[in-house]
Design an enzyme around this catalytic site. Structure first.
Site, PDB file in Angstrom:
ATOM      1  N   GLY A  78       0.727  -1.225  -0.066  1.00  0.00           N
ATOM      2  CA  GLY A  78       0.098   0.122   0.128  1.00  0.00           C
ATOM      3  C   GLY A  78       0.739   1.369  -0.172  1.00  0.00           C
ATOM      4  O   GLY A  78       1.985   1.277   0.338  1.00  0.00           O
ATOM      5  N   ARG A 142       1.152  -5.658  -4.947  1.00  0.00           N
ATOM      6  CA  ARG A 142       1.109  -6.793  -3.780  1.00  0.00           C
ATOM      7  C   ARG A 142       1.700  -8.086  -4.259  1.00  0.00           C
ATOM      8  O   ARG A 142       1.444  -8.905  -3.420  1.00  0.00           O
ATOM      9  CB  ARG A 142      -0.162  -6.685  -2.974  1.00  0.00           C
ATOM     10  CG  ARG A 142      -0.815  -5.394  -2.607  1.00  0.00           C
ATOM     11  CD  ARG A 142      -1.817  -5.515  -1.671  1.00  0.00           C
ATOM     12  NE  ARG A 142      -2.296  -4.326  -1.120  1.00  0.00           N
ATOM     13  CZ  ARG A 142      -1.644  -3.627  -0.006  1.00  0.00           C
ATOM     14  NH1 ARG A 142      -0.836  -4.286   0.696  1.00  0.00           N
ATOM     15  NH2 ARG A 142      -2.228  -2.411   0.362  1.00  0.00           N
ATOM     16  N   ASP A 173       6.115  -7.391   5.552  1.00  0.00           N
ATOM     17  CA  ASP A 173       5.805  -8.807   4.569  1.00  0.00           C
ATOM     18  C   ASP A 173       6.915  -8.526   3.445  1.00  0.00           C
ATOM     19  O   ASP A 173       7.477  -9.371   2.941  1.00  0.00           O
ATOM     20  CB  ASP A 173       4.456  -8.916   3.893  1.00  0.00           C
ATOM     21  CG  ASP A 173       3.622  -9.734   4.853  1.00  0.00           C
ATOM     22  OD1 ASP A 173       4.193 -10.315   5.969  1.00  0.00           O
ATOM     23  OD2 ASP A 173       2.254  -9.776   4.681  1.00  0.00           O
ATOM     24  N   LYS A 199       8.589   1.128   5.277  1.00  0.00           N
ATOM     25  CA  LYS A 199       7.159   1.716   4.787  1.00  0.00           C
ATOM     26  C   LYS A 199       5.984   1.040   5.379  1.00  0.00           C
ATOM     27  O   LYS A 199       5.565  -0.255   5.357  1.00  0.00           O
ATOM     28  CB  LYS A 199       7.333   1.849   3.414  1.00  0.00           C
ATOM     29  CG  LYS A 199       5.973   2.522   2.761  1.00  0.00           C
ATOM     30  CD  LYS A 199       5.168   1.459   1.804  1.00  0.00           C
ATOM     31  CE  LYS A 199       4.917   0.067   2.112  1.00  0.00           C
ATOM     32  NZ  LYS A 199       3.682  -0.362   1.563  1.00  0.00           N
ATOM     33  N   THR A 200       5.133   1.801   6.076  1.00  0.00           N
ATOM     34  CA  THR A 200       3.733   1.706   6.164  1.00  0.00           C
ATOM     35  C   THR A 200       3.035   2.610   7.248  1.00  0.00           C
ATOM     36  O   THR A 200       3.665   2.960   8.045  1.00  0.00           O
ATOM     37  CB  THR A 200       3.729   0.205   6.909  1.00  0.00           C
ATOM     38  OG1 THR A 200       2.099   0.083   7.487  1.00  0.00           O
ATOM     39  CG2 THR A 200       4.408  -0.036   8.195  1.00  0.00           C
ATOM     40  N   ASP A 202       0.454   2.306   8.838  1.00  0.00           N
ATOM     41  CA  ASP A 202       0.048   1.644  10.045  1.00  0.00           C
ATOM     42  C   ASP A 202       0.986   1.933  11.227  1.00  0.00           C
ATOM     43  O   ASP A 202       0.609   1.532  12.340  1.00  0.00           O
ATOM     44  CB  ASP A 202      -0.201   0.241   9.948  1.00  0.00           C
ATOM     45  CG  ASP A 202      -1.322  -0.011   8.815  1.00  0.00           C
ATOM     46  OD1 ASP A 202      -2.224   0.799   8.303  1.00  0.00           O
ATOM     47  OD2 ASP A 202      -1.804  -1.113   8.494  1.00  0.00           O
TER      48      ASP A 202
END
Length: 548
Positions: A78, A142, A173, A199-200, A202
């Site tokens: 994402g 993805r 992941d 990176k994220t 969240d």
């Protein structure tokens, strides 16, 4: 390309760099490392990349002639604000070492490597994307790099383009896959280095050496601005309860950070719900009591922040979902022939007593969702559950019951919001613009020094950028073994909200006051120009975590 005034001004912004990256970098190596758990199993799987030292870059006056090098870059998973600056940092870093170096971007994520879909990223292209949001310079995807056939297919194009290093920009992941790829190429002696970047939005990819994942700062500022706007409206109209779901399936970092920024009346933290073994009714009762307490003061309005993945953290719901997944996986055909009007009763009759009771207590819409919407693995798509509507409906039902019993005297009207995509591609804050550029530049230094299987690391980021510490951390150091799709696999451990950590403790010490009082904070939009105390501040989470 038509540009806004902000885009033109941001294109001219020069991200700040740690002092150590401004000249020739010198490598300072620490002690050998080991994985956070399952050391024997991880070492066996990664014999060529296990146990490497943590690296720190220090200033040097030495003059080094670096050979030209071709580097590939992949955006995976994402979107998160700042991805373009990571790529800009890699580009500037390899060009500074040798202007003949080239950067190739693989199109639409890891699939671009396997399908040999790429483009060379020239200065002309890079300059269009500096300090901008999104991943549209090369797109993302993805596809998981897990099979040897994919690695071999990828190597064909790397060899053809004479690419000696590959940077994979992604979450836990994607970086696990980067480590697997690094090990495979090292074992084959293919001469391809693989570097990861964290990176994220969240915020669940962090540890001792990775202070924060990029994009988290910007996304939380975007969400906090909009929540602040809603709270201002809420405090003006004084007649609605706003239930706001926020991105963050696996951890509640975004909800917690936004709560620290805006001071809502309620914020649910999934990790606490799990730790305290709360039922869905416990969560509903907690919110309803705050609604009732505020109504007693004449305040029939408020805000509730809810993490996207809350349902999976409620132990009873987790058990229900697990049994539903197993049952529907083996009885899908029979279930498909049951009339819609009888499906609920059918499911209740097939579940264990405890899970049947939980299922029967759910509103009709949510109950249906749990049985119908499956992902490709046959699991419930929890992120699609409208948790904000589920909770407000159940709170409304409970308040109506309390009203009959004379325990509640207010009015309850709810509005619903979900903030997710709105924060993923925003123009990066100054913090993310600087941090991402430094991560990319650090990746180029790791490549120049022959490293593989490392994640780019930039620390001490609550200090001025000059004092940031740049280096690399072996990806194997962050790994443990977890069960995925029935098999034990090596994965980077997700960072959940720590209930004994400073950010949660700060929130917990204030929430009772925020619940009853209308003590809202209105952060306003991200500021890109102006005094440093307005423009360059990191998240409250990071400040609290780094306060010694």
């Amino acid at each position: 390309m038509t540009k806004s005034a902000l885009q033109i001004a941001r294109a001219a912004y020069q991200p700040k760099l740690p002092k150590a990256l401004k000249g020739t970098v010198k490598v300072s190596e620490g002690n050998p490392t080991q994985s956070i758990a399952d050391q024997e199993a991880i070492q066996k799987l990664f014999p060529n990349t296990y146990g490497m030292p943590i690296i720190q870059f220090v200033e040097s006056d030495e003059q080094v002639n670096y050979p030209a090098i071709n580097v590939g870059v992949i955006l995976s998973g994402g979107q998160a604000p700042g991805g373009h600056n990571v790529i800009s940092g890699i580009f500037d870093g390899i060009k500074k070492m040798n202007k003949e170096s080239k950067l190739y971007g693989f199109i639409l994520g890891p699939g671009g490597l396997v399908d040999h879909n790429y483009k060379e990223l020239t200065a002309e292209i890079i300059d269009e994307y500096r300090n901008t949001g999104g991943f549209d310079i090369i797109g993302s995807g993805r596809t998981k790099l897990e099979k040897e056939s994919q690695f071999d297919k990828g190597y064909e194009i790397l060899k053809e383009l004479k690419i000696k290093a590959l940077v994979i920009i992604g979450g836990d992941d994607s970086n696990t896959n980067a480590c697997v790829l690094a090990e495979y190429y090292a074992a084959k002696n293919n001469g391809v280095q693989v570097i990861g970047c964290p990176k994220t939005i969240d915020g669940d990819l962090k540890n001792e050496m990775i202070e924060t994942s990029f994009g988290f700062d910007t996304a939380c500022k975007v969400y906090s601005e909009v929540i602040g706007n809603i709270q201002r409206d809420c405090n003006s109209a004084r007649k609605y309860w706003h239930f706001i779901k926020l991105m963050g399936r696996s951890a509640s970092h975004i909800a917690l950070e936004c709560a620290l920024q805006v001071q809502p009346n309620v914020c649910i933290v999934s990790e606490e719900v799990e730790e305290r073994n709360m039922s869905l009714d416990d969560v509903v009762t907690y919110i309803a009591q705050i609604v009732a307490d505020r109504a007693a003061k004449g305040d029939n309005f408020g805000t509730v922040l809810i993490p996207e993945g809350l349902v999976e953290f409620i132990p009873a719901m987790k058990r229900l979902i697990a049994e539903l997944n197993d049952f529907l996986a083996t009885n899908a055909e029979e279930f498909a022939h049951i009339k819609k009007s009888h499906q609920r009763e059918y499911i209740i009759s097939k579940l264990s007593t405890e899970n049947a009771e939980v299922y029967a207590s759910l509103p009709e819409g949510v109950a249906r969702q749990l049985t119908l919407d499956r992902d490709p693995h046959g699991n419930v798509q929890v992120s699609l559950i409208e948790t904000e509507k589920l909770l407000s409906e159940m709170v409304g039902t409970k308040l109506a019951k309390w009203k009959e019993e004379g325990k509640y005297v207010g009015k309850f009207a709810a509005l619903h919001h979900f903030f997710g995509y709105e924060g993923r591609c925003a123009a990066p804050s100054n913090y993310d613009a600087d941090y991402c550029y430094s991560l990319g530049y650090t990746a180029s230094a790791l490549i120049a020094n022959g490293k593989t299987g490392y994640m780019s690391s930039v620390r001490n980021t609550t200090a001025p950028a000059e004092e940031w510490i740049a280096g690399g951390v072996p990806i194997t150091m962050m790994m443990n073994m977890e069960r995925r799709h029935g098999e034990m696999k090596p994965v980077i451990q997700k960072a959940l909200v720590k209930l004994d950590g400073a950010p949660f403790k700060e929130f917990a010490s204030k929430r009772e006051s925020w619940a009853i009082n209308t003590d809202y904070v209105y952060p306003g939009p991200i500021q890109y120009f102006g005094p440093t105390e307005v423009c360059d501040q990191p998240t409250k989470t990071l400040k609290l975590e780094q306060t010694k």
